[in-house]
Design a protein around this motif. Structure first.
Motif, PDB file in Angstrom:
ATOM      1  N   ILE A  25       0.869  -1.176   0.000  1.00  0.00           N
ATOM      2  CA  ILE A  25       0.000   0.000   0.000  1.00  0.00           C
ATOM      3  C   ILE A  25       0.907   1.228   0.000  1.00  0.00           C
ATOM      4  O   ILE A  25       1.901   1.287   0.749  1.00  0.00           O
ATOM      5  CB  ILE A  25      -0.938   0.029   1.214  1.00  0.00           C
ATOM      6  N   PHE A  26       0.577   2.181  -0.850  1.00  0.00           N
ATOM      7  CA  PHE A  26       1.321   3.439  -0.936  1.00  0.00           C
ATOM      8  C   PHE A  26       0.394   4.563  -0.494  1.00  0.00           C
ATOM      9  O   PHE A  26      -0.645   4.794  -1.116  1.00  0.00           O
ATOM     10  CB  PHE A  26       1.793   3.679  -2.366  1.00  0.00           C
ATOM     11  N   LEU A  27       0.788   5.249   0.562  1.00  0.00           N
ATOM     12  CA  LEU A  27      -0.007   6.363   1.091  1.00  0.00           C
ATOM     13  C   LEU A  27       0.788   7.655   0.956  1.00  0.00           C
ATOM     14  O   LEU A  27       1.926   7.742   1.415  1.00  0.00           O
ATOM     15  CB  LEU A  27      -0.332   6.148   2.571  1.00  0.00           C
ATOM     16  N   VAL A  28       0.188   8.663   0.323  1.00  0.00           N
ATOM     17  CA  VAL A  28       0.763  10.002   0.273  1.00  0.00           C
ATOM     18  C   VAL A  28      -0.211  10.922   0.992  1.00  0.00           C
ATOM     19  O   VAL A  28      -1.400  10.986   0.645  1.00  0.00           O
ATOM     20  CB  VAL A  28       0.999  10.467  -1.173  1.00  0.00           C
ATOM     21  N   LEU A  29       0.303  11.634   1.997  1.00  0.00           N
ATOM     22  CA  LEU A  29      -0.543  12.432   2.882  1.00  0.00           C
ATOM     23  C   LEU A  29      -0.032  13.860   2.980  1.00  0.00           C
ATOM     24  O   LEU A  29       1.169  14.117   2.845  1.00  0.00           O
ATOM     25  CB  LEU A  29      -0.564  11.814   4.286  1.00  0.00           C
ATOM     26  N   ARG A  30      -0.953  14.767   3.246  1.00  0.00           N
ATOM     27  CA  ARG A  30      -0.604  16.138   3.588  1.00  0.00           C
ATOM     28  C   ARG A  30      -0.816  16.327   5.072  1.00  0.00           C
ATOM     29  O   ARG A  30      -1.822  15.859   5.634  1.00  0.00           O
ATOM     30  CB  ARG A  30      -1.470  17.144   2.829  1.00  0.00           C
ATOM     31  N   VAL A  31       0.118  17.003   5.728  1.00  0.00           N
ATOM     32  CA  VAL A  31       0.016  17.251   7.160  1.00  0.00           C
ATOM     33  C   VAL A  31      -0.679  18.596   7.377  1.00  0.00           C
ATOM     34  O   VAL A  31      -0.319  19.610   6.766  1.00  0.00           O
ATOM     35  CB  VAL A  31       1.403  17.240   7.823  1.00  0.00           C
ATOM     36  N   ALA A  32      -1.664  18.598   8.249  1.00  0.00           N
ATOM     37  CA  ALA A  32      -2.424  19.810   8.529  1.00  0.00           C
ATOM     38  C   ALA A  32      -1.538  20.875   9.164  1.00  0.00           C
ATOM     39  O   ALA A  32      -0.470  20.586   9.722  1.00  0.00           O
ATOM     40  CB  ALA A  32      -3.603  19.481   9.442  1.00  0.00           C
ATOM     41  N   ILE A  70       9.633  11.601   4.087  1.00  0.00           N
ATOM     42  CA  ILE A  70       9.242  12.959   4.472  1.00  0.00           C
ATOM     43  C   ILE A  70       9.523  13.903   3.313  1.00  0.00           C
ATOM     44  O   ILE A  70      10.625  13.918   2.761  1.00  0.00           O
ATOM     45  CB  ILE A  70      10.011  13.405   5.727  1.00  0.00           C
ATOM     46  N   GLY A  71       8.517  14.691   2.923  1.00  0.00           N
ATOM     47  CA  GLY A  71       8.670  15.651   1.842  1.00  0.00           C
ATOM     48  C   GLY A  71       9.448  16.881   2.268  1.00  0.00           C
ATOM     49  O   GLY A  71       9.645  17.148   3.459  1.00  0.00           O
ATOM     50  N   SER A  72       9.879  17.656   1.283  1.00  0.00           N
ATOM     51  CA  SER A  72      10.745  18.809   1.537  1.00  0.00           C
ATOM     52  C   SER A  72      10.092  19.839   2.452  1.00  0.00           C
ATOM     53  O   SER A  72      10.713  20.332   3.401  1.00  0.00           O
ATOM     54  CB  SER A  72      11.132  19.458   0.209  1.00  0.00           C
ATOM     55  N   ASP A  73       8.834  20.192   2.182  1.00  0.00           N
ATOM     56  CA  ASP A  73       8.169  21.215   2.992  1.00  0.00           C
ATOM     57  C   ASP A  73       7.967  20.747   4.431  1.00  0.00           C
ATOM     58  O   ASP A  73       8.175  21.517   5.383  1.00  0.00           O
ATOM     59  CB  ASP A  73       6.823  21.591   2.370  1.00  0.00           C
ATOM     60  N   LEU A  87      17.341  17.151  -1.183  1.00  0.00           N
ATOM     61  CA  LEU A  87      15.892  17.089  -0.982  1.00  0.00           C
ATOM     62  C   LEU A  87      15.217  18.381  -1.430  1.00  0.00           C
ATOM     63  O   LEU A  87      15.565  19.466  -0.994  1.00  0.00           O
ATOM     64  CB  LEU A  87      15.564  16.809   0.485  1.00  0.00           C
ATOM     65  N   LYS A  88      14.225  18.236  -2.297  1.00  0.00           N
ATOM     66  CA  LYS A  88      13.446  19.346  -2.816  1.00  0.00           C
ATOM     67  C   LYS A  88      12.165  18.768  -3.398  1.00  0.00           C
ATOM     68  O   LYS A  88      12.057  17.557  -3.609  1.00  0.00           O
ATOM     69  CB  LYS A  88      14.226  20.092  -3.898  1.00  0.00           C
ATOM     70  N   THR A 103       3.117  16.801  -7.968  1.00  0.00           N
ATOM     71  CA  THR A 103       1.918  16.799  -7.127  1.00  0.00           C
ATOM     72  C   THR A 103       2.323  16.863  -5.653  1.00  0.00           C
ATOM     73  O   THR A 103       3.431  16.481  -5.287  1.00  0.00           O
ATOM     74  CB  THR A 103       1.060  15.554  -7.396  1.00  0.00           C
ATOM     75  N   PRO A 104       1.433  17.354  -4.784  1.00  0.00           N
ATOM     76  CA  PRO A 104       1.799  17.581  -3.386  1.00  0.00           C
ATOM     77  C   PRO A 104       1.936  16.292  -2.589  1.00  0.00           C
ATOM     78  O   PRO A 104       1.421  15.235  -2.973  1.00  0.00           O
ATOM     79  CB  PRO A 104       0.643  18.439  -2.865  1.00  0.00           C
ATOM     80  N   GLY A 105       2.619  16.405  -1.461  1.00  0.00           N
ATOM     81  CA  GLY A 105       2.754  15.279  -0.538  1.00  0.00           C
ATOM     82  C   GLY A 105       3.772  15.586   0.542  1.00  0.00           C
ATOM     83  O   GLY A 105       4.915  15.932   0.234  1.00  0.00           O
ATOM     84  N   ASP A 106       3.353  15.486   1.801  1.00  0.00           N
ATOM     85  CA  ASP A 106       4.251  15.703   2.937  1.00  0.00           C
ATOM     86  C   ASP A 106       4.820  14.400   3.477  1.00  0.00           C
ATOM     87  O   ASP A 106       5.969  14.356   3.929  1.00  0.00           O
ATOM     88  CB  ASP A 106       3.499  16.408   4.075  1.00  0.00           C
ATOM     89  N   LEU A 107       3.999  13.355   3.468  1.00  0.00           N
ATOM     90  CA  LEU A 107       4.395  12.069   4.032  1.00  0.00           C
ATOM     91  C   LEU A 107       4.112  10.953   3.042  1.00  0.00           C
ATOM     92  O   LEU A 107       3.073  10.954   2.379  1.00  0.00           O
ATOM     93  CB  LEU A 107       3.616  11.767   5.322  1.00  0.00           C
TER      94      LEU A 107
END
Length: 327
Positions: A25-32, A70-73, A87-88, A103-107
């Motif tokens: 399973i591949f999960l891409v998440l944005r952190v609030a 962990i994404g760059s932002d 990392l960027k 496309t976006p993704g934090d985690l």
């Protein structure tokens, strides 16, 4: 600095070298936004190993594992004191005929096991723990298809490094010593036009891929006017050194919805290697002679992450990353 001095760096990587699995399973998440969301994420990251044990003990032979990227932002939010050198965010590519979006993704959570139910249970508990701290960006359930083939019918991942070469290709070394043992990750979700691909004669399919379809034998196309996918994805630097990456691609699909795809996930010691590979695929070598596989496979996502080694992940989770060592 010697060419293999990275091997002397004491590292404890995440399970990048886990065997290719039957399910994923591949999960891409944005952190609030806000400190509460960050605190929740840190707590979950710190408890990942325990969660793997909690779920995985049901069948140890199923080899459940999870890698956190962990994404760059988000890295800047969690660990403002330092950052992996390359990392960027994923850089979009404007090709001669096809484009690769960013496309976006934090985690990123890359969950693997020999049993789909263990992957599912791990995801369920993971998302329950993260709760409102995250927003779902993308969720893909992958499966191993026959003898490690993609849905286009070709064996995938043949060129993966093995043994000592795996670590040398996938894990950062002393060229960026503070992050040794980590790995750059690039993910792209590709959707295939199966009907169009099915109309292509097998010999031409083999020419496009660079391998025979039945027995997976590499085709030498060095003298061919148009390079294959295999050749365009081979990266050689100015010193003549070939650089590999570790792929753990998985097919996915929903036949009832006409959805058939490949989830590309590449682990690399150097981010530039994957960037160069994608540039060659989309722009072509020479320019214009792009990867003809892209005529049938369309990328829907493109995101970059860094998987820190376990001690650094634990330090980030505890809010001590970048702090001076005791003593």
């Amino acid at each position: 600095m010697t060419g293999n001095s990275w091997e002397r760096v004491p590292i404890d990587p995440q399970s990048v070298d886990a065997p290719l699995s039957q399910s994923a399973i591949f999960l891409v998440l944005r952190v609030a936004d806000g400190p509460d969301a960050l605190a929740t994420v840190c707590s979950v990251l710190g408890g990942l190993d325990d969660l793997v044990k909690t779920v995985g003990f049901r069948d140890l032979s199923a080899r459940l594992s999870c890698i956190a990227g962990i994404g760059s932002d988000l890295w800047d939010r969690l660990h403002p004191g330092g950052k992996p050198r390359e990392l960027k965010p994923f850089a979009p590519i404007k090709g001669t005929a096809h484009d690769a979006p960013s496309t976006p993704g934090d985690l990123l959570f890359h969950i693997r096991a020999e049993r789909a139910d263990l992957c599912f249970e791990f995801e369920r508990l993971l998302l329950a723990a993260l709760d409102t701290a995250v927003e779902m960006i993308d969720e893909v359930t992958g499966f191993r298809y026959f003898d490690a083939r993609d849905l286009l019918g070709f064996v995938d991942g043949t060129a993966n490094p093995a043994g000592p070469d795996l670590s040398a290709s996938a894990l950062v070394g002393d060229e960026d010593g503070d992050f040794a043992g980590g790995s750059y990750i690039v993910v792209q979700k590709y959707l295939h036009d199966m009907a169009a691909w099915g109309r292509v004669p097998t010999p031409l399919q083999e020419e496009i891929i660079g391998r025979t379809k039945i027995d997976n034998v590499e085709i030498d196309d060095d003298a061919a006017p148009r390079k294959s996918h295999k050749s365009l994805a081979t990266i050689v630097d100015e010193q003549g050194v070939e650089h590999d990456i570790l792929r753990d691609n998985m097919p996915f699909g929903r036949a009832g919805h006409g959805e058939f795809g490949t989830y590309f996930i590449g682990y690399s010691r150097y981010l530039w290697v994957i960037e160069k590979m994608l540039e060659r695929m989309y722009v072509g070598d020479p320019a214009g002679a792009y990867d003809r596989l892209l005529d049938f496979s369309t990328p829907r996502t493109g995101t970059t992450f860094f998987a820190p080694p376990r001690p650094m992940l634990e330090a980030i989770a505890q809010g001590t990353a970048g702090a001076p060592a005791a003593g």
